[in-house]
Structure formats: structure tokens, C-alpha cells
Design an enzyme around this catalytic site. Structure first.
Site, PDB file in Angstrom:
ATOM      1  N   ALA A   9       2.966  16.602  -0.811  1.00 54.14           N
ATOM      2  CA  ALA A   9       3.700  15.505  -0.708  1.00 54.14           C
ATOM      3  C   ALA A   9       4.442  16.209   1.316  1.00 54.14           C
ATOM      4  CB  ALA A   9       5.037  15.133  -1.200  1.00 54.14           C
ATOM      5  N   ARG A  15       1.814   6.859  10.770  1.00 52.99           N
ATOM      6  CA  ARG A  15       2.270   5.555  11.128  1.00 52.99           C
ATOM      7  C   ARG A  15       3.263   4.876  11.190  1.00 52.99           C
ATOM      8  NH1 ARG A  15      -3.184   4.270   9.672  1.00 52.99           N
ATOM      9  NH2 ARG A  15      -3.457   6.374   8.161  1.00 52.99           N
ATOM     10  N   GLU A 151     -16.363  13.189   2.378  1.00 48.35           N
ATOM     11  CA  GLU A 151     -15.184  12.136   3.440  1.00 48.35           C
ATOM     12  C   GLU A 151     -15.759  11.257   4.585  1.00 48.35           C
ATOM     13  OE1 GLU A 151     -11.360  12.441   3.175  1.00 48.35           O
ATOM     14  OE2 GLU A 151     -12.303  13.034   1.674  1.00 48.35           O
ATOM     15  N   ARG A 330      33.558  -7.182  -8.136  1.00 45.79           N
ATOM     16  CA  ARG A 330      33.821  -5.478  -7.648  1.00 45.79           C
ATOM     17  C   ARG A 330      34.038  -4.698  -8.881  1.00 45.79           C
ATOM     18  NH1 ARG A 330      37.486  -5.360  -2.784  1.00 45.79           N
ATOM     19  NH2 ARG A 330      36.622  -3.100  -2.088  1.00 45.79           N
TER      20      ARG A 330
HETATM   21  C1  UD1 Z   1      -7.696  11.978   1.168  1.00 48.20           C
HETATM   22  C2  UD1 Z   1      -8.727  12.501   0.264  1.00 48.20           C
HETATM   23  C3  UD1 Z   1      -9.572  11.418   0.490  1.00 48.20           C
HETATM   24  C4  UD1 Z   1      -9.486   9.725  -0.239  1.00 48.20           C
HETATM   25  C5  UD1 Z   1      -8.133   9.325   0.433  1.00 48.20           C
HETATM   26  C6  UD1 Z   1      -7.664   8.556  -0.226  1.00 48.20           C
HETATM   27  C7  UD1 Z   1      -8.951  14.869   1.153  1.00 48.20           C
HETATM   28  C8  UD1 Z   1     -10.271  15.859   1.975  1.00 48.20           C
HETATM   29  N1  UD1 Z   1      -9.774  13.261   1.431  1.00 48.20           N
HETATM   30  O1  UD1 Z   1      -8.204  11.031   2.435  1.00 48.20           O
HETATM   31  O2  UD1 Z   1     -11.107  11.021   0.003  1.00 48.20           O
HETATM   32  O3  UD1 Z   1     -10.464   8.835   0.180  1.00 48.20           O
HETATM   33  O4  UD1 Z   1      -7.783  10.444   0.727  1.00 48.20           O
HETATM   34  O5  UD1 Z   1      -6.070   7.990   0.695  1.00 48.20           O
HETATM   35  O6  UD1 Z   1      -8.486  14.885   0.208  1.00 48.20           O
HETATM   36  N2  UD1 Z   1      -1.304  16.027   2.667  1.00 48.20           N
HETATM   37  C9  UD1 Z   1      -0.651  17.279   2.390  1.00 48.20           C
HETATM   38  N3  UD1 Z   1      -0.730  17.956   3.230  1.00 48.20           N
HETATM   39  C10 UD1 Z   1      -1.980  18.094   3.604  1.00 48.20           C
HETATM   40  C11 UD1 Z   1      -2.916  17.224   3.957  1.00 48.20           C
HETATM   41  C12 UD1 Z   1      -2.824  16.388   2.832  1.00 48.20           C
HETATM   42  O7  UD1 Z   1       0.505  17.517   1.468  1.00 48.20           O
HETATM   43  O8  UD1 Z   1      -2.536  19.288   4.898  1.00 48.20           O
HETATM   44  C13 UD1 Z   1      -0.435  15.194   1.446  1.00 48.20           C
HETATM   45  C14 UD1 Z   1      -0.250  14.406   2.602  1.00 48.20           C
HETATM   46  O9  UD1 Z   1       1.445  14.419   2.710  1.00 48.20           O
HETATM   47  C15 UD1 Z   1      -0.811  12.592   1.847  1.00 48.20           C
HETATM   48  C16 UD1 Z   1      -2.224  13.239   1.153  1.00 48.20           C
HETATM   49  O10 UD1 Z   1      -2.059  14.500   1.230  1.00 48.20           O
HETATM   50  O11 UD1 Z   1      -0.346  12.150   0.719  1.00 48.20           O
HETATM   51  C17 UD1 Z   1      -3.512  12.844   1.379  1.00 48.20           C
HETATM   52  O12 UD1 Z   1      -3.875  13.639   2.769  1.00 48.20           O
HETATM   53  P1  UD1 Z   1      -4.365  12.233   4.159  1.00 48.20           P
HETATM   54  O13 UD1 Z   1      -4.260  13.860   5.198  1.00 48.20           O
HETATM   55  O14 UD1 Z   1      -3.857  11.673   4.088  1.00 48.20           O
HETATM   56  O15 UD1 Z   1      -5.408  12.758   3.537  1.00 48.20           O
HETATM   57  P2  UD1 Z   1      -7.406  10.873   3.949  1.00 48.20           P
HETATM   58  O16 UD1 Z   1      -7.401  11.253   4.889  1.00 48.20           O
HETATM   59  O17 UD1 Z   1      -6.614   9.883   3.309  1.00 48.20           O
END
Ligand code: UD1
Ligand code: CA
Length: 455
Positions: A9, A15, A151, A330
Site C-alpha cells: 500500500a 491518477r 511484465e 437523530r
Molecule cells: C503489478 C504486477 C503485474 C500485475 C499488476 C496487476 C509487478 C512487477 N507487476 O503491476 O504483473 O499484472 O500488478 O494490477 O508486480 N507498490 C508498493 N511499492 C512499490 C511498488 C508498488 O507498495 O514500490 C504497490 C502499489 O501501491 C500497488 C501495487 O503495489 O498497490 C502494484 O504496484 P503497481 O506499480 O501498480 O504494479 P503494476 O505495474 O500495476
């Protein structure tokens, strides 16, 4: 087998275009991360570790609880790096990875996934997608055995045709995790430490990657913007509406029903359109709720009727009692059995006995009103002198004339009556009429003023 859960998290959620950290945006009135934590709790893990980064202090402040271990990821270097921050706190045989912005994941799905995990096997939750753009792709060999996750940004043209996407949700044997995470590299298209690279490492180490499918796309959808957030909200509400209908509730339009909390329902309950239930709501058998009502932290006893456009908070509507249309109850409002509250009546800390009535246009605050007492239109309990609040107590079978002002503290005995328009400043004994208004004078031969002529 023991279980640790890690919830990622830390991401920013650009966005959303919001000052609020993404995982605190609500679905059904509760932060997305709150939903994930509640689902995690259902799995009875030994630890729940929440990795926070962006808006860490706000997240911790809103969701702090004794059973949560918050772990700070100071820089967001990728999902693998995020899990690695929690490593020192992990000791269970199985580790499950969840996401703070994927709120609708269901405990039953996760239980199926966890059954796959043992020393030789890990569990990966995948989803078949119409449009897999942006998702990591599940790469299988000719036998259908999972080999790796690639990815989107690193995938070849051929790999991008794969429709099976990575949900990100993964359950692994705990004792392997430190080794795999320690070997991650960030030489990829995004320069991040990908958690997904763990899959290929596990395969190389001779483990089997077992997959489970999510029920549908929305169960594993993450909210990256407010459009996706609204899709999650509607899906949550659709699920809630279905659950109620299965339990015997008639919803005139399940698409116009909102639950922002928890409700327990009896049978043969009818709920008209645009009703919002918040907090903890109890609805017993045969209750009817009209259109456009907001009902928060309230109890509706068997056969109660809440008519259209009523607003209830911290209220109890007794057996066969009714309120509205346009009633406002209330906190501390209690309607006894078969009591009646009509339109434009506001109650606060007011208890109406069985069969008592306040039909129109009244404010009843800090009041105790006996059985069968009738409150005339326009009656007001003057419960506040600008500094302190006082109580108004009425016995049984009292009759309050219209437009009475009852200046508290004041007590009216059983069977007392007040004349319409009275300002009642002292107690009224039982079976007595109180008249507290100027006496009427009729002026004989009085002439209305004439219009003054000006030129
Ligand atoms: C990730 C997955 C992808 C999957 C997708 C599903 C990886 C490398 N890729 O991609 O295979 O299809 O989710 O939605 O895992 N987060 C952190 N710290 C970080 C990076 C991310 O806490 O350093 C959390 C983000 O807040 C988010 C989640 O991890 O909740 C996913 O991160 P995000 O960067 O959105 O990964 P995707 O590129 O969507
Ligand atoms: Ca994402």
C-alpha cells in the site's frame, strides 16, 4: 500451516489526482485498504504487515489497530522491494501478498489459493482478460506449466497476445522468500524490483507454480483512477444487493441501493429505490422502507414502516411503528410499538411510548413521552437555553395542543392537556388543562387602515 499476510500500500496513485492517499479512497464508505485488511483478518493469519510509503502517516493514523504491523517503504522501488521491507517481520510457513488498492478480493478465493501452497509449490492468482494491456502475462510452456511472468512493458509481441494476466496476488512458502527477494534485479523496462520475477526463480528451483482463477475481473481489479473506483463501488453494491435478495429482501431496484456498513435483515423486507444504509443497521421481519431514505446505525423492529425521504441516525423504530415521509430521527430517538411520527418531525434523544403520535412539524429533543400521548402540529420542546440542555417529561395519554412551546425542564402528568399556542413554563399536574397564552379580545367596530393617497 501458519500464515503471514503482506499488503502492499505504498504506491502514490497519481491518477486519482487527490490529496488523499489512494488506498484511503473509500468503497462503500470504507477505505479500500480497510476492506483488504478485513478480508485478511478472515484468514486468521499470525501477522498482517501493511507496507506504506506515500501518505504513510495518514494511512497509519486512519487504520491503526493492534493486529497490524505497519512497515515503511521509504522509496517505491517496485513490488519486490516492497515485500522485502516486511521480510524481517515474517516467520510463518506461508506468505500471502495482497494489495491495498484491490479491495474486492474475497476470502473464499484466497483460501483456495492458500490450499496450493506447500514446500514444493506456490499459488498464483490469475485472471483471463478481454484486454490484458498493462498486466503482467502468465507464460506457460507447451504442457501448460507456468514458467514465468513477463511484465507488459518487457513483453514481446507474441507474449502480449497472452490473455491470462497476473492479478499480483500470490502465496509462497515463507522460508524461500528471503532468498528469492534477495536475488531480484532491477534491470528491466521500468528499473524496478519486480515481485513477479520470483515466479521464474521458483521454477528454476524446481517448485511448481499452481494457479487459481479469480471469479471475475472486478474481484481483482485495482483502482488506479476514479473511474475504476466507481466500477468497484457499483460491483460491491451489486454483490451486497444480491446477498440481501437471497436472504429474502425485495429490492425494487438493486441498482439503486447502497450499503455503507453492515446490515442484518429478517424476511419479507421491502426496500424501495435510492435507500442508503450506513454503519450497523438491523432490519427485522416485514419492515418496509420507502424511497430515498438514509438509515444509519439504527434498528427497525418487526413490521416497522419508514416512509419516503426519511433520515434516521442512531434511532430505533419499534414494532409496527411508522415514521415519515420526511421524518428526521437523530441519535437517541426511540419509537415504541405502533408509535407514529409524521412529516417534518425531528426527534433527538426522545423516547415515544407505545402508540404515541407526533403527526406533523415538530421538534422533540431530550424528551420522554408516555404511551398514547398525542403531540399536536408545531409543538416544540425548548430544551436548550443557550448553555444547558433540559428534559421534557410527559406521562401517558397527554394531549399537547398545536403550536405549544414546552420550556424544559418541565413535566406534564398523565392525561394532562395544553391549549394550542401555549408556552408551558411550569409543570402541569395530571388530568389538568394548561393554557399559557394571551387571552383573545374581540374589538367591536374596528376599522382596517385605508391606503394613503400620494400625488
Ligand atoms: C503489478 C504486477 C503485474 C500485475 C499488476 C496487476 C509487478 C512487477 N507487476 O503491476 O504483473 O499484472 O500488478 O494490477 O508486480 N507498490 C508498493 N511499492 C512499490 C511498488 C508498488 O507498495 O514500490 C504497490 C502499489 O501501491 C500497488 C501495487 O503495489 O498497490 C502494484 O504496484 P503497481 O506499480 O501498480 O504494479 P503494476 O505495474 O500495476
Ligand atoms: Ca497497478
Amino acid at each position: 500451516m501458519s500464515l503471514d499476510i503482506v499488503i502492499l500500500a505504498a504506491g502514490q496513485g497519481t491518477r486519482m489526482r487527490s490529496a488523499l492517499p489512494k488506498v484511503l479512497h473509500p468503497v462503500a464508505g470504507k477505505p479500500m485498504l480497510g476492506h483488504v485488511i478485513d478480508t485478511a483478518r478472515q484468514l486468521k493469519p499470525q501477522g498482517i504487515h501493511v507496507v506504506i510509503g506515500h501518505g504513510a502517516e495518514k494511512v497509519r493514523e486512519q487504520l491503526a489497530a493492534d493486529d497490524l504491523n505497519f512497515v515503511l517503504q521509504a522509496e517505491q522501488l517496485g513490488t519486490g522491494h516492497a515485500v522485502a521491507q516486511a521480510l524481517p517481520a515474517l516467520s510463518a510457513e506461508r506468505v500471502l501478498i495482497l494489495y491495498g488498492d484491490v479491495p474486492l478480493i474475497e476470502a473464499a478465493t484466497l483460501e483456495r489459493l492458500l490450499e496450493q501452497v506447500n514446500d514444493q509449490q506456490l499459488g498464483l492468482l490469475t485472471v483471463n482478460l478481454q484486454d490484458p494491456t498493462g498486466y503482467g502475462r502468465i507464460v506457460r510452456d507447451a504442457q501448460g506449466t507456468v514458467q514465468a511472468i513477463v511484465e507488459h512493458k518487457d513483453a514481446s509481441e507474441a507474449q502480449r497476445l497472452i490473455r491470462e494476466g497476473n492479478t499480483g496476488i500470490l502465496a509462497v512458502p515463507g522460508k524461500r522468500l528471503a532468498d528469492w527477494l534477495g536475488r531480484l534485479s532491477n534491470s528491466n523496462a521500468q528499473g524496478e524490483y519486480y515481485l513477479t520475477d520470483v515466479i521464474a526463480m521458483a521454477v528454476a528451483d524446481g517448485l511448481v507454480v499452481a494457479t487459481e482463477q479469480a471469479q471475475d475481473e472486478l474481484e481483482v481489479l485495482g483502482a488506479n483512477d476514479r473511474i475504476q473506483l466507481s466500477q468497484l463501488e457499483r460491483h460491491y453494491q451489486y454483490r451486497a444487493a444480491r446477498r440481501l435478495m437471497v436472504q429474502g429482501v425485495t429490492l425494487l431496484d438493486p441498482a439503486r441501493f447502497d450499503l455503507r456498513g453492515e446490515v442484518s435483515v429478517g424476511r419479507d423486507v421491502t426496500i424501495d429505490v435510492n435507500v442508503i444504509l450506513e454503519g450497523q443497521v438491523l432490519i427485522e421481519d416485514g419492515v418496509q422502507i420507502g424511497a430515498n431514505c438514509v438509515i444509519k446505525d439504527s434498528m427497525l423492529r418487526a413490521g416497522a414502516i419508514v416512509k419516503a425521504n426519511s433520515h434516521l441516525e442512531g434511532a430505533e423504530v419499534g414494532e409496527g411503528a411508522d415514521c415519515g415521509p420526511f421524518a428526521r430521527l437523530r441519535p437517541g430517538s426511540v419509537l415504541g410499538a405502533k408509535a407514529h411520527v409524521g412529516n417534518f418531525v425531528e426527534l433527538k434523544n426522545a423516547v415515544l411510548g407505545a402508540g404515541a403520535k407526533a403527526g406533523h412539524l415538530s421538534y422533540l429533543g431530550d424528551a420522554e413521552i408516555g404511551a398514547r400521548t398525542n403531540i399536536g402540529a408545531g409543538t416544540i420542546t425548548c430544551n436548550y437555553d443557550g448553555a444547558n440542555k433540559f428534559r421534557t417529561v410527559m406521562g401517558e395519554d397527554v394531549f399537547i395542543g398545536s403550536n405549544s412551546a414546552l420550556v424544559a425542564p418541565v413535566t406534564l402528568g398523565d392525561g394532562a392537556t395544553t391549549g394550542a399556542g401555549s408556552v408551558v413554563t411550569s409543570d402541569v399536574p395530571a388530568n389538568t388543562l394548561a393554557v399559557g397564552r394571551a387571552k383573545q379580545r374581540n374589538i367591536d367596530g374596528w376599522k382596517r387602515p385605508l391606503k394613503i393617497k400620494r400625488d
